[in-house]
Design a protein around this motif. Structure first.
Motif, PDB file in Angstrom:
ATOM      1  N   GLN A 237       0.798  -1.224   0.000  1.00  0.00           N
ATOM      2  CA  GLN A 237       0.000   0.000   0.000  1.00  0.00           C
ATOM      3  C   GLN A 237       0.831   1.275   0.000  1.00  0.00           C
ATOM      4  N   TYR A 238       2.066   1.211   0.504  1.00  0.00           N
ATOM      5  CA  TYR A 238       2.830   2.430   0.727  1.00  0.00           C
ATOM      6  C   TYR A 238       4.174   2.392  -0.017  1.00  0.00           C
ATOM      7  N   THR A 239       4.572   3.574  -0.489  1.00  0.00           N
ATOM      8  CA  THR A 239       5.848   3.746  -1.176  1.00  0.00           C
ATOM      9  C   THR A 239       6.700   4.742  -0.397  1.00  0.00           C
ATOM     10  N   GLU A 240       8.020   4.591  -0.506  1.00  0.00           N
ATOM     11  CA  GLU A 240       8.926   5.474   0.213  1.00  0.00           C
ATOM     12  C   GLU A 240       8.686   6.942  -0.124  1.00  0.00           C
ATOM     13  N   GLU A 241       8.846   7.790   0.880  1.00  0.00           N
ATOM     14  CA  GLU A 241       8.953   9.228   0.677  1.00  0.00           C
ATOM     15  C   GLU A 241      10.435   9.558   0.495  1.00  0.00           C
ATOM     16  N   ILE A 242      10.708  10.804   0.150  1.00  0.00           N
ATOM     17  CA  ILE A 242      12.087  11.232  -0.037  1.00  0.00           C
ATOM     18  C   ILE A 242      12.919  10.965   1.209  1.00  0.00           C
ATOM     19  N   GLU A 243      12.366  11.246   2.389  1.00  0.00           N
ATOM     20  CA  GLU A 243      13.082  11.034   3.634  1.00  0.00           C
ATOM     21  C   GLU A 243      13.416   9.559   3.854  1.00  0.00           C
ATOM     22  N   ASP A 244      12.528   8.671   3.403  1.00  0.00           N
ATOM     23  CA  ASP A 244      12.783   7.232   3.537  1.00  0.00           C
ATOM     24  C   ASP A 244      13.954   6.799   2.645  1.00  0.00           C
ATOM     25  N   VAL A 245      13.987   7.309   1.415  1.00  0.00           N
ATOM     26  CA  VAL A 245      15.091   6.987   0.503  1.00  0.00           C
ATOM     27  C   VAL A 245      16.411   7.468   1.095  1.00  0.00           C
ATOM     28  N   ALA A 246      16.409   8.693   1.605  1.00  0.00           N
ATOM     29  CA  ALA A 246      17.631   9.259   2.193  1.00  0.00           C
ATOM     30  C   ALA A 246      18.095   8.442   3.390  1.00  0.00           C
ATOM     31  N   ALA A 247      17.171   8.043   4.243  1.00  0.00           N
ATOM     32  CA  ALA A 247      17.535   7.246   5.426  1.00  0.00           C
ATOM     33  C   ALA A 247      18.059   5.878   5.026  1.00  0.00           C
ATOM     34  N   ARG A 248      17.434   5.247   4.027  1.00  0.00           N
ATOM     35  CA  ARG A 248      17.862   3.913   3.576  1.00  0.00           C
ATOM     36  C   ARG A 248      19.285   3.964   3.027  1.00  0.00           C
ATOM     37  N   LEU A 249      19.551   4.909   2.140  1.00  0.00           N
ATOM     38  CA  LEU A 249      20.872   4.983   1.520  1.00  0.00           C
ATOM     39  C   LEU A 249      21.949   5.407   2.519  1.00  0.00           C
ATOM     40  N   SER A 250      21.636   6.333   3.394  1.00  0.00           N
ATOM     41  CA  SER A 250      22.636   6.749   4.385  1.00  0.00           C
ATOM     42  C   SER A 250      22.965   5.602   5.327  1.00  0.00           C
ATOM     43  N   GLY A 251      21.959   4.803   5.711  1.00  0.00           N
ATOM     44  CA  GLY A 251      22.209   3.641   6.568  1.00  0.00           C
ATOM     45  C   GLY A 251      23.104   2.617   5.887  1.00  0.00           C
ATOM     46  N   ILE A 252      22.855   2.356   4.600  1.00  0.00           N
ATOM     47  CA  ILE A 252      23.670   1.392   3.844  1.00  0.00           C
ATOM     48  C   ILE A 252      25.118   1.871   3.769  1.00  0.00           C
ATOM     49  N   ILE A 253      25.315   3.147   3.446  1.00  0.00           N
ATOM     50  CA  ILE A 253      26.669   3.682   3.273  1.00  0.00           C
ATOM     51  C   ILE A 253      27.423   3.707   4.592  1.00  0.00           C
ATOM     52  N   MET A 254      26.774   4.136   5.649  1.00  0.00           N
ATOM     53  CA  MET A 254      27.442   4.198   6.947  1.00  0.00           C
ATOM     54  C   MET A 254      27.830   2.800   7.439  1.00  0.00           C
ATOM     55  N   ASP A 255      26.957   1.829   7.244  1.00  0.00           N
ATOM     56  CA  ASP A 255      27.262   0.460   7.664  1.00  0.00           C
ATOM     57  C   ASP A 255      28.422  -0.122   6.868  1.00  0.00           C
ATOM     58  N   ALA A 256      28.404   0.096   5.548  1.00  0.00           N
ATOM     59  CA  ALA A 256      29.422  -0.516   4.690  1.00  0.00           C
ATOM     60  C   ALA A 256      30.804   0.069   4.953  1.00  0.00           C
ATOM     61  N   TYR A 257      30.885   1.384   5.095  1.00  0.00           N
ATOM     62  CA  TYR A 257      32.180   2.035   5.269  1.00  0.00           C
ATOM     63  C   TYR A 257      32.580   2.169   6.740  1.00  0.00           C
ATOM     64  N   ARG A 258      31.674   1.781   7.647  1.00  0.00           N
ATOM     65  CA  ARG A 258      31.957   1.858   9.086  1.00  0.00           C
ATOM     66  C   ARG A 258      32.475   3.251   9.468  1.00  0.00           C
ATOM     67  N   ILE A 259      31.802   4.284   8.945  1.00  0.00           N
ATOM     68  CA  ILE A 259      32.182   5.659   9.254  1.00  0.00           C
ATOM     69  C   ILE A 259      31.832   5.949  10.701  1.00  0.00           C
ATOM     70  N   LYS A 260      32.795   6.423  11.462  1.00  0.00           N
ATOM     71  CA  LYS A 260      32.617   6.602  12.902  1.00  0.00           C
ATOM     72  C   LYS A 260      31.909   7.920  13.206  1.00  0.00           C
ATOM     73  N   GLY A 261      31.272   7.923  14.378  1.00  0.00           N
ATOM     74  CA  GLY A 261      30.606   9.139  14.830  1.00  0.00           C
ATOM     75  C   GLY A 261      29.113   9.072  14.643  1.00  0.00           C
ATOM     76  N   ASN A 262      28.390   9.763  15.526  1.00  0.00           N
ATOM     77  CA  ASN A 262      26.933   9.768  15.456  1.00  0.00           C
ATOM     78  C   ASN A 262      26.395  10.863  14.543  1.00  0.00           C
ATOM     79  N   ALA A 263      27.237  11.846  14.233  1.00  0.00           N
ATOM     80  CA  ALA A 263      26.745  12.989  13.467  1.00  0.00           C
ATOM     81  C   ALA A 263      26.686  12.705  11.964  1.00  0.00           C
TER      82      ALA A 263
END
Length: 355
Positions: free
Chosen positions: A97-123
């Motif tokens: 029933q539901y499709t991603e909003e822009i914020e969902d796409v941004a959160a998904r991709l940022s999570g993938i990149i941060m996990d893969a590169y193990r970039i440190k820091g919460n900011a």
């Protein structure tokens, strides 16, 4: 998903079959060179004739050439060329029933990149998520990682804060140029597609590509509903990945059964609690010899009492190359191996009074 797998034979030659239609997730674990890939190739080869579409993410190079895979049913694709056809910024279904909003796409991709590169820091995750969302509101029809990096650098303060992240975005831009119109997963055709990663040596890039493609496949399966073949996704070397609660890997294990999509995962020894929790949802679990340091850990995983642990340590310690502990849907453990193996009669959890 209604299919039957011939897992191998007990040591006395009895066939080991598995047909748990209610949960078709699979997890194989063991030390390198002990037989995981050989067994997994044999399991994969059984799928097309049962009407299943299988996508193999071959990060180790163990699956693209195999006499056990019928060439009439499988194809090999360079993942670099395949990924270039994809737009990682497209909005994917969250449900029927539901499709991603822009914020969902941004959160998904940022999570993938941060996990893969193990970039440190919460900011950094927050900076990237917010920057990606703002960028996507103005990017037009062809967003890309490279253009996102350039857009971030247009503002000096933001560029300074995100210097490490923009370097990663430029690197990813080589693999996702932004001109792709979508990949063809051929979900209505039984068969095997092996995605080769041998031209990509960077493990972080491998992880990003895998998760971006899996997310796209997940969205395609949800959009198509039951008007497709059952789908099995095979991910080897999965100890490289983060199994966050919101990651696509965890989502496949948690929700895939509803959409006739199964995850098959192979790894060396894993200690990460999030990964173990997610992989615990696999109904079929096969354990090869885990290495000397992890014999006790595996025995502990399989047992509930100290007496069981000692017995399992003996079983695990004697596992030869090609043999494995097979845990069936009823929780019983058997020692199995390839059909050509021979030796002593099979030992089982029942023989050792472990059930």
């Amino acid at each position: 998903m209604d299919f039957t797998l011939f897992v191998g034979c007990s040591r006395e030659g009895a066939p080991l079959k598995w047909d748990d239609a209610s949960n078709s997730h699979v997890y194989l674990s063991g030390q390198s060179g002990r037989g995981k890939s050989y067994l997994l190739r044999g399991l994969i080869a059984q799928l097309p004739n049962q009407g299943v579409r299988c996508i193999v993410f071959d990060c180790s190079g163990d699956y693209w050439q195999s006499s056990t895979l019928d060439t009439a049913h499988w194809e090999t694709v360079n993942v670099r060329e395949f990924a270039a056809q994809l737009n990682p910024f497209r909005r994917l279904p969250l449900s029927k029933q539901y499709t991603e909003e822009i914020e969902d796409v941004a959160a998904r991709l940022s999570g993938i990149i941060m996990d893969a590169y193990r970039i440190k820091g919460n900011a950094q995750p927050v900076y990237l998520r917010d920057a990606a969302a703002e960028y996507l509101r103005t990017a037009g029809t062809a967003p890309s990682f490279s253009n996102l990096a350039e857009w971030i650098c247009m503002e000096q303060g933001r560029a300074r804060k995100m210097e490490a992240t923009t370097a990663r975005l430029r690197d990813l831009g080589r693999f996702f140029p932004g001109s792709g119109h979508g990949v063809d997963w051929k979900l209505r055709e039984p068969g095997i597609k092996v995605l080769q990663f041998d031209t990509i040596l960077d493990r972080a890039v491998q992880a990003v590509i895998t998760e971006v493609l899996l997310a796209d496949l997940w969205g395609e399966k949800l959009s198509s509903g039951n008007d497709t073949c059952p789908v099995v996704v095979v991910v080897d070397e999965c100890q490289r990945f983060r199994f966050r609660e919101e990651s696509i890997l965890t989502r496949i294990l948690r929700e895939g059964r509803k959409y006739h999509l199964s995850g098959w995962f192979a790894s060396q020894w894993i200690d990460d609690e999030d990964a173990l929790k997610a992989l615990d949802q696999a109904a079929l679990r096969v354990y090869f010899y885990p290495g000397d340091r992890n014999v006790c850990n595996l025995a502990k995983t399989l047992s509930s009492t100290s007496q069981q642990r000692k017995a399992f340590m003996q079983l695990v310690s004697r596992l030869e190359v090609g043999y494995f502990l097979y845990q069936d849907g009823r929780g019983r453990c058997l020692i199995g191996g390839a059909p050509s193996t021979s030796g002593d009669p099979a030992e089982s959890a029942e023989d050792l009074e472990m059930c």
